[in-house]
Write a protein that holds these residues in place. Structure first.
Motif, PDB file in Angstrom:
ATOM      1  N   MET A   1      26.711  -7.092 -50.622  1.00 47.21           N
ATOM      2  CA  MET A   1      25.949  -5.893 -50.299  1.00 47.21           C
ATOM      3  C   MET A   1      26.358  -5.386 -48.930  1.00 47.21           C
ATOM      4  SD  MET A   1      21.835  -5.463 -49.850  1.00 47.21           S
ATOM      5  CE  MET A   1      21.151  -3.931 -49.218  1.00 47.21           C
ATOM      6  N   THR A   2      26.486  -4.062 -48.816  1.00 41.49           N
ATOM      7  CA  THR A   2      26.705  -3.449 -47.515  1.00 41.49           C
ATOM      8  C   THR A   2      25.561  -2.511 -47.212  1.00 41.49           C
ATOM      9  OG1 THR A   2      27.963  -1.641 -48.494  1.00 41.49           O
ATOM     10  CG2 THR A   2      29.211  -3.560 -47.759  1.00 41.49           C
ATOM     11  N   ALA A 508      26.734  -4.757 -41.440  1.00 43.83           N
ATOM     12  CA  ALA A 508      27.330  -4.255 -42.679  1.00 43.83           C
ATOM     13  C   ALA A 508      27.211  -2.743 -42.777  1.00 43.83           C
ATOM     14  CB  ALA A 508      26.660  -4.927 -43.879  1.00 43.83           C
ATOM     15  N   HIS A 514      30.705  -6.599 -46.214  1.00 39.66           N
ATOM     16  CA  HIS A 514      29.646  -7.235 -46.994  1.00 39.66           C
ATOM     17  C   HIS A 514      28.798  -8.119 -46.083  1.00 39.66           C
ATOM     18  CE1 HIS A 514      27.586  -9.335 -50.250  1.00 39.66           C
ATOM     19  NE2 HIS A 514      28.092  -8.424 -51.091  1.00 39.66           N
ATOM     20  N   THR A 515      27.502  -8.173 -46.366  1.00 35.59           N
ATOM     21  CA  THR A 515      26.618  -9.014 -45.551  1.00 35.59           C
ATOM     22  C   THR A 515      27.010 -10.487 -45.621  1.00 35.59           C
ATOM     23  OG1 THR A 515      25.063  -9.083 -47.414  1.00 35.59           O
ATOM     24  CG2 THR A 515      24.647  -7.461 -45.677  1.00 35.59           C
ATOM     25  N   ASP A 516      27.619 -10.916 -46.733  1.00 36.40           N
ATOM     26  CA  ASP A 516      28.068 -12.306 -46.830  1.00 36.40           C
ATOM     27  C   ASP A 516      29.168 -12.622 -45.828  1.00 36.40           C
ATOM     28  OD1 ASP A 516      26.281 -12.775 -48.837  1.00 36.40           O
ATOM     29  OD2 ASP A 516      27.736 -12.634 -50.469  1.00 36.40           O
ATOM     30  N   ASP A 517      29.815 -11.579 -45.311  1.00 37.65           N
ATOM     31  CA  ASP A 517      30.902 -11.777 -44.355  1.00 37.65           C
ATOM     32  C   ASP A 517      30.432 -11.713 -42.913  1.00 37.65           C
ATOM     33  OD1 ASP A 517      32.688 -12.035 -46.438  1.00 37.65           O
ATOM     34  OD2 ASP A 517      33.270  -9.921 -46.430  1.00 37.65           O
TER      35      ASP A 517
END
Length: 783
Positions: A1-2, A508, A514-517
């Motif tokens: 998700m961004t 993000a 991406h929020t995972d990044d």
């Protein structure tokens, strides 16, 4: 998700698996445990302390007294309000539960057992328990440790224009007045306070794990108290099980644990039990208030006059900006267009635990909001006007923003009438009033309470606000690795608010990744920028803004690097989320990941760009942010028993741009439960000897799921014009607005019985006594 929107909290993966790390989970080789001996008296001189038997205990490694600390120059420590507090009592004890001695042992059970072996001889003194008598000439002086102190007075503080206010009162058609008590309550976090201190005598390094809402402030204060160089102190605040202001101060046992580690050469852990937390750590509220509201005969509110007596306990430890020792300075006029206001506050010492934390409110705004909302309902009753209609006549309109209130603060934005109308429509106000009339005819007591509040959050600007001399600005540092993954380091500290998710979403949103990044690092002074922490809803308004600006700076640096990579002028590039491309040729461009790699590679970078892809910001907010809301509570009251049942609760909140609506709603749910607890059951009471009567959850009641209704939420979004994201903050709004809605509802239900006002908490006993015409002062067992 961004970007912004609903998403599961990133931190929940470890919490639901039991993989969180709290202070009591910290285990170090050779770690010792400790316990605090506390005074059974609220006021007494210490004539002697004999620790011989405790020191002889086979598992005890050290026993500290005030005299031991005095030899090290550590008997007293500064408070957040420029007072001083005893670490361990030396001359006398000033509240029940005050720290007298500190035992370090091989296990926590031995440490507790050894407390009973310490012999303390006390000379009891008369306690000062009631703030209303604290300034009487014949009461004991509590703080006789302060040179020249002859009474229990702390400060006098005022805001507004007294002359202009008095003139409007003289010309007013109607004046309503009411004495009110906002009683002492406690944040009561799920996790109590605790610390692990590990001093390395070889390197001089001190590492402290603490349940802290403000790790950097704690590091600085520990340096000032202990004399250890600040760069040799590392404070780690791991997962924190709730704070609500309770974990802003440094407590004496934190200092004792540090000294215990220095004395024994081993790490020392201290974790308090629930009674210690309730009886001795920082409380909130405890304000005696008198409010007067002047109006024309048609209900146009003119002026507000307020006098407050603030009970600050035995030491003045309030976590507030030092220029505003009493609060009430932002929004004492609430959400209304008053021509003038004047507020005067007097602070006093009493023989109660010290403090005055900003428990889910920014520096006494909960008290101010409660005061004005009760007065508005009293005025509606005096004029015979519907409470909603009276508010519509006086609420600020959208055209008036930015609006400078009568005490000089500039509200940023809002549409107050629209919010109130949305709340009325959501609850079905007209139908509820009709139901109320029908049920009154059958001697059934339905009450409808309205509360409209304006909150002031995001403490800063630093020119106006500081804590012990440190300006209230916060920082963020953002770095992208060569692979395009990001690490954000922030100075605020989560206690369950979801910072690891919210701040990842901000990055993000700004960078299109991406929020995972995005990894969010917080709670470690060796790995995060300096800041004053999380309280007063500062996180998103201040550090969230810093994160946004830092990310924008990374994006701009990426543009310059992309221009070198693509061999074009920087002005020829345009941004799409996650990518800089050549204007007019979108296929010719570079992703942020490619730019990050180039920033660490051999690309010939433009002048002034020194490589790597990073950015930082220390954000000094130009103003506070001003979220607001309209709340409506519906209750049923049994006049025979005094029992109050909350049937419905509608909350309309405008906190500006919502980064993650799920987290916002969770914050509102928790705050509403807080408010119902304070309105109906929570009370830290004392008897005439100063004994605390709320030392356990058997005596200090907090609401459970059984006590609260399903919440009905609605929202408006009016962006803050000066915040980079338009966000205003939400963490404390519901606690500020909800108590007045509940109390107004109960008073509305009891209006046919002639009840005009009753103080919180509206327990069955308090409601029944109010019906009988015998108002109950439950906070003090004196009357």
């Amino acid at each position: 998700m961004t970007g912004f929107g609903r998403m599961p909290r990133k931190e929940d993966a470890r919490f639901v698996r039991g993989r969180g790390t709290f202070v009591d989970d910290v285990r170090l080789p050779g770690m010792l445990h400790s316990a605090v001996l506390r005074s059974p008296y609220a006021h007494a001189r210490i004539t002697s302390i004999d620790t011989t038997a405790a020191e002889a205990h086979p598992k005890v490694r050290a026993v500290l007294t005030g005299a031991d600390l005095e030899e090290r120059g550590l008997a007293w420590m500064p408070t957040l309000s420029h007072d001083r507090q005893a670490v361990l009592a030396t001359d006398k004890v000033r509240y029940q539960g005050q720290e007298v001695a500190f035992v370090v042992a091989e296990d926590r059970y031995s440490a507790r057992d050894a407390l009973a072996l310490i012999d303390v001889d006390y000379e009891p003194l008369d306690p000062v328990v009631d703030a209303r008598t604290a300034l009487d000439a014949d009461v004991p002086v509590i703080r006789d440790d302060l040179e020249g102190k002859r009474d229990n007075h702390i400060f006098d503080w005022e805001a507004g224009d007294a002359s202009a206010t008095d003139l409007l009162f003289e010309s007013a058609d109607v004046v309503v007045a009411q004495d009110m008590l906002y009683p002492r309550v406690h944040p009561a976090p799920l996790e109590t306070c605790g610390v692990v201190a590990d001093h390395d005598a070889v390197t001089g390094k001190l590492t402290v794990w603490a349940t802290s809402q403000a790790p950097h402030a704690h590091r600085t204060l520990l340096a000032l108290v202990t004399g250890i160089a600040e760069h040799r102190i590392r404070v780690i605040s791991p997962d924190v099980g709730g704070g609500f202001g309770n974990k802003v101060p440094i407590y004496p046992a934190y200092v004792c644990a540090v000294v215990g580690s220095m004395v024994t050469g081993a790490p020392v852990k201290w974790v308090e039990d629930r009674s210690e937390n309730l009886m001795t750590t920082a409380f909130a509220r405890d304000y005696h208030m008198r409010g007067e509201l002047a109006s024309t005969s048609d209900g146009t509110m003119l002026a507000l006059r307020v006098r407050v007596l603030a009970d600050h306990g035995a030491f003045n430890c309030t976590a507030q900006p030092s220029k505003y020792p009493a609060g009430f300075f932002h929004v004492v006029t609430g959400s209304y267009d008053l021509r003038a206001a004047y507020c005067a506050v007097t602070g006093v010492f009493t023989n109660k635990a010290p403090g005055g934390v900003a428990y889910a409110c920014s520096f006494r705004i909960a008290e101010a909001s409660f005061l004005i909302e009760r007065l508005v309902d009293l005025l509606a009753g005096e004029l015979g006007v519907d409470p909603a209609e009276l508010r519509f006549r006086n609420l600020l309109t959208s055209e008036q923003f930015p609006y400078v209130c009568a005490t000089g603060w500039e509200y940023d934005s809002g549409d107050y009438p629209k919010a109130l109308q949305l709340a009325l429509d959501t609850v079905g106000y007209t139908e509820l009033r009709a139901e109320q009339e029908r049920r009154r005819a059958d001697d059934e007591y339905l009450g409808i309470g309205i509360s409209f509040f304006t909150e002031a959050v995001g403490a800063g600007p630093r020119k106006h606000m500081d804590i012990v001399g440190f300006g209230m600005a916060d920082g963020a540092e953002l770095r992208l690795h060569p692979t395009g993954k990001a690490v954000l380091r922030i100075s605020v500290q989560t206690q369950g608010q979801g910072h690891e998710t919210t701040f990842a979403q901000i990055v993000a949103h700004e960078l299109g990744i991406h929020t995972d990044d995005v990894e969010v690092v917080h709670g470690d002074t060796d790995n995060t920028p300096f800041g004053l922490g999380t309280y007063g809803s500062r996180s998103t308004p201040v550090s969230g803004a810093a994160t946004s600006v830092a990310a924008q700076r990374v994006r701009e640096k990426a543009r310059l690097i992309a221009s070198a990579l693509l061999e074009v002028d920087p002005d020829d590039l345009e941004w799409t989320p996650g990518r800089w491309s050549v204007r007019g040729a979108p296929d010719s461009g570079a992703s942020l990941k490619e730019i990050a790699r180039a920033a660490h590679g051999d690309v010939d970078l433009p002048d002034g760009v020194d490589g790597h892809l990073d950015g930082s910001c220390v954000y000094n907010p130009p103003n506070l942010t001003f979220p607001y809301g309209a709340y409506i509570c519906v209750v049923e009251v049994d006049p025979g028993t005094g029992q109050v049942k909350v049937r419905r609760f509608v909350a309309v909140d405008d906190c500006g741009v919502r980064i993650n609506p799920s987290i916002v709603e969770g914050q509102i749910h928790g705050g509403l439960a807080d408010g119902i607890g304070m309105a109906l059951m929570e009370l830290m009471a004392f008897d005439t000897d100063g004994n605390c009567l709320g030392g356990s959850f058997m005596d200090y009641l907090v609401p459970t799921a059984v006590d609260v209704p399903p919440w009905e939420l609605a929202e408006l979004v009016t962006p803050s014009p000066h915040h980079p994201l338009g966000a205003k903050g939400i963490g404390e709004c519901a606690t500020v607005g909800s108590p007045a809605a509940v109390v107004n509802a109960v008073m509305d239900a009891l209006a046919p019985l002639g009840v005009r006002h009753a103080d919180m908490p509206l327990t069955p006993a308090a409601v029944w006594c109010a019906i009988q015409g015998r108002p109950l002062r439950a906070d003090l067992a004196i009357e």
